[in-house]
Design an enzyme around this catalytic site. Sequence first.
Site, PDB file in Angstrom:
ATOM      1  CD  GLU A  58      59.004  46.932  30.464  1.00 38.51           C
ATOM      2  OE1 GLU A  58      58.881  47.942  29.761  1.00 38.51           O
ATOM      3  OE2 GLU A  58      59.243  45.819  29.978  1.00 38.51           O
ATOM      4  CD  GLU A  69      53.742  40.197  29.210  1.00 42.10           C
ATOM      5  OE1 GLU A  69      52.748  40.924  29.372  1.00 42.10           O
ATOM      6  OE2 GLU A  69      54.909  40.634  29.218  1.00 42.10           O
ATOM      7  CB  THR A 122      39.965  37.268  56.817  1.00 42.81           C
ATOM      8  OG1 THR A 122      39.884  36.028  57.530  1.00 42.81           O
ATOM      9  CG2 THR A 122      39.469  38.393  57.712  1.00 42.81           C
ATOM     10  CG  ASP A 234      46.106  39.250  61.426  1.00 41.16           C
ATOM     11  OD1 ASP A 234      45.111  39.344  62.164  1.00 41.16           O
ATOM     12  OD2 ASP A 234      46.474  38.188  60.902  1.00 41.16           O
ATOM     13  CD  GLN A 240      50.551  34.780  55.391  1.00 42.96           C
ATOM     14  OE1 GLN A 240      49.729  34.937  54.481  1.00 42.96           O
ATOM     15  NE2 GLN A 240      50.343  35.182  56.645  1.00 42.96           N
ATOM     16  CG  ASN A 245      47.092  33.091  37.692  1.00 44.98           C
ATOM     17  OD1 ASN A 245      46.260  33.632  36.965  1.00 44.98           O
ATOM     18  ND2 ASN A 245      47.822  32.079  37.289  1.00 44.98           N
ATOM     19  CG  ASP A 248      47.201  38.647  30.941  1.00 45.73           C
ATOM     20  OD1 ASP A 248      47.588  38.353  32.090  1.00 45.73           O
ATOM     21  OD2 ASP A 248      47.825  39.407  30.183  1.00 45.73           O
ATOM     22  CE  LYS A 294      41.142  41.070  47.394  1.00 52.89           C
ATOM     23  NZ  LYS A 294      41.776  42.398  47.553  1.00 52.89           N
ATOM     24  CD1 TRP A 323      45.425  43.025  38.050  1.00 52.41           C
ATOM     25  CD2 TRP A 323      44.685  43.691  36.045  1.00 52.41           C
ATOM     26  NE1 TRP A 323      46.435  43.741  37.459  1.00 52.41           N
ATOM     27  CE2 TRP A 323      46.004  44.165  36.213  1.00 52.41           C
ATOM     28  CE3 TRP A 323      44.015  43.995  34.860  1.00 52.41           C
ATOM     29  CZ2 TRP A 323      46.661  44.921  35.250  1.00 52.41           C
ATOM     30  CZ3 TRP A 323      44.674  44.744  33.900  1.00 52.41           C
ATOM     31  CH2 TRP A 323      45.975  45.193  34.097  1.00 52.41           C
ATOM     32  CG  ASP A 508      55.693  48.784  21.292  1.00 55.16           C
ATOM     33  OD1 ASP A 508      55.363  47.620  20.981  1.00 55.16           O
ATOM     34  OD2 ASP A 508      56.264  49.055  22.363  1.00 55.16           O
TER      35      ASP A 508
END
Length: 642
Positions: A58, A69, A122, A234, A240, A245, A248, A294, A323, A508
């Site tokens: 899922e 979560e 960047t 690039d 790296q 994250n 919520d 962002k 988000w 559900d």
Amino acid sequence: MKYLIILLVACLGLQLSTAENTYTARFLTQYNKIHDPAHGYFSKEGIPYHSVETLIVEAPDHGHQTTSEAYSYWIWLEALYGRVNNDFSKFNAAWENMERWIIPSHGDQSTNNFYNPGAPATFSPELDDPSQYPSPMQFGVPVGSDPLYQELVSAYGNADMYAMNWLLDVDNVYGFGNTPGGGCELGPNTNQPSFINTYQRGPMESVWRTIPQSTCDLFKFGGMHGFLDLFVGDNSYAQQWKYSNAPDADARAVQAAYWAYMWATETQQVSSIQGTLEKAAKLGDYLRYSLFDKYFKKIGNCVGIWNCPGGQGKDSAHYLMSWYFAWGGSIYNNWAWRIGDGAAHFGYQNPLTAYALSHIDALKPKSPSAASDWAISLDRQLEFYGWLQSNQGAFGGGATNTWNGRYDTPPAELTQNTFHGMFYDWEPVYHDPPSNRWYGMQSWSTDRLAQYYYATGDEKAKSVLDKWVKWIIGEIKFENGDFTHPEWIEWSGNPPNVNAKVTKYSSDVGTGSATARTLTYYAAKSGDQNAKNVAKQLLDTIWNKYQTDKGVSAPEVMDTYSQFNNEVYVPQGWMGSYPNGDVIQHGVTFIGLRSWYKKDPEWPKVEAHLNGGPAPTFTYHRFWQQADVAIAQGTYGLLFNE
């Protein structure tokens, strides 16, 4: 003397009632099922799995991964256990486990001190489809400055981030061996959990189109440049580390800490959780990265990568729960980066967490501006619910400061009524499936709004809840000992004239329990007897209808599993491999990247479907759902003592 005895019995009854009433008794029954080692909810490290069952695709693509979560639900579960059983030690232990295994240690993010808050990252545009990736980095595009970094360094004495990476390969199925606390990759033979990530290629990248990768890319696996050149174009590639994250979940952990504080206050045990409360406040301090665009560009009518200026101070903050946010850095060179997200989904908002971090002294973060940031966020989130509420009562998707993820020009009709200059998006962030189709976004987010209303009595929250509660009660049906409520919602129109139409119903147990808890908190504060009755009937029906030996769960027909044979886009000529030897190349399929699934005991059910048989039926025990069932039952017991 007789009256003294009666009074004593009454007082004892008040002390014992939460442990003796029907619903807190159910909470303990479900709690014990979850914690029974024979049922398989936890790994040997004590980490909660995404689900007991391994074959499940899922958001995660394997049941023995875990998510931030699941951790946040576990912490909430243990907080409620503390109230019901007068023992908060398990709440503290859950937080410690979370900190050990899913928050990167200093060694896992060792070059943060080279981060330049004046040039956070960047610019790289988000593209519409995975087949358009890698996305080219565009040097010189204006970005804003990061106003949080220096404040956080001053408050905590180091440059590290304190936030959960959203995904962990608990059984190291992929074999990256990127063990938390290990600094970087150990390899396929380690039997310890491994940090991983999946999504990174635009709104049409469903789980079936992902290329999982390690969060520590030493170019040991994947292709010539590890996995980096599948995602970003690039001129040169450096080994790296990088983490992503899910805000919520971090917010839910803070929310759980708020309830732990309130419940420990009731039982005079706050001192026993003081250290964990301080950690929750710290998590909330870093969670502020979710409140920013962002690339820290200025919020409001942000159109055109060159025209939209970089923000200074807090003018790049939209103050909504976005988000994601992410951070990373070079392993061997002197640079690091951080990004927020300009897209906010209503389903991620958490006004109770914003309230706790701004109004509860025990949870106010150290940073001087943190409490005021969260106070602004609280007002902004409440305004957001009102702006997004449909004519029917359900909440529309969200808003974005970066149309198409690249600051494009939005459709003209969306510029007529913006949210602080941000554009309405009925399906923010992902489109396959549409991000606001699933009803769970409604029950999750509105539950948090109802908890905030219960805690504060805020009439702004009540006014939108009144309309939502009326809508959802009209959509719930009880028949033959079962229930149905919405599963999919279709959207039309734009604020202030959004319309919601339910197109599919389900039974559900997770979203049903969250709905019941929403109605419970709302009824307890407003006195709405009808809402209370529906909550009770939902809880009773779920409990009586869907008992299993491991928990409470309804069978599901997995009609999405035909996609095991779907192609996962890999550019022509690109060649690489996973630690187990699975080849990554043009034309590869989902199962081709995950050949280990063919050894799963449930694989024959899927294989039969792929060979033309009916879609298989599974009865899953997802951690979040099982915890949600327990918490909903226990909450009703605490608030109504029946």
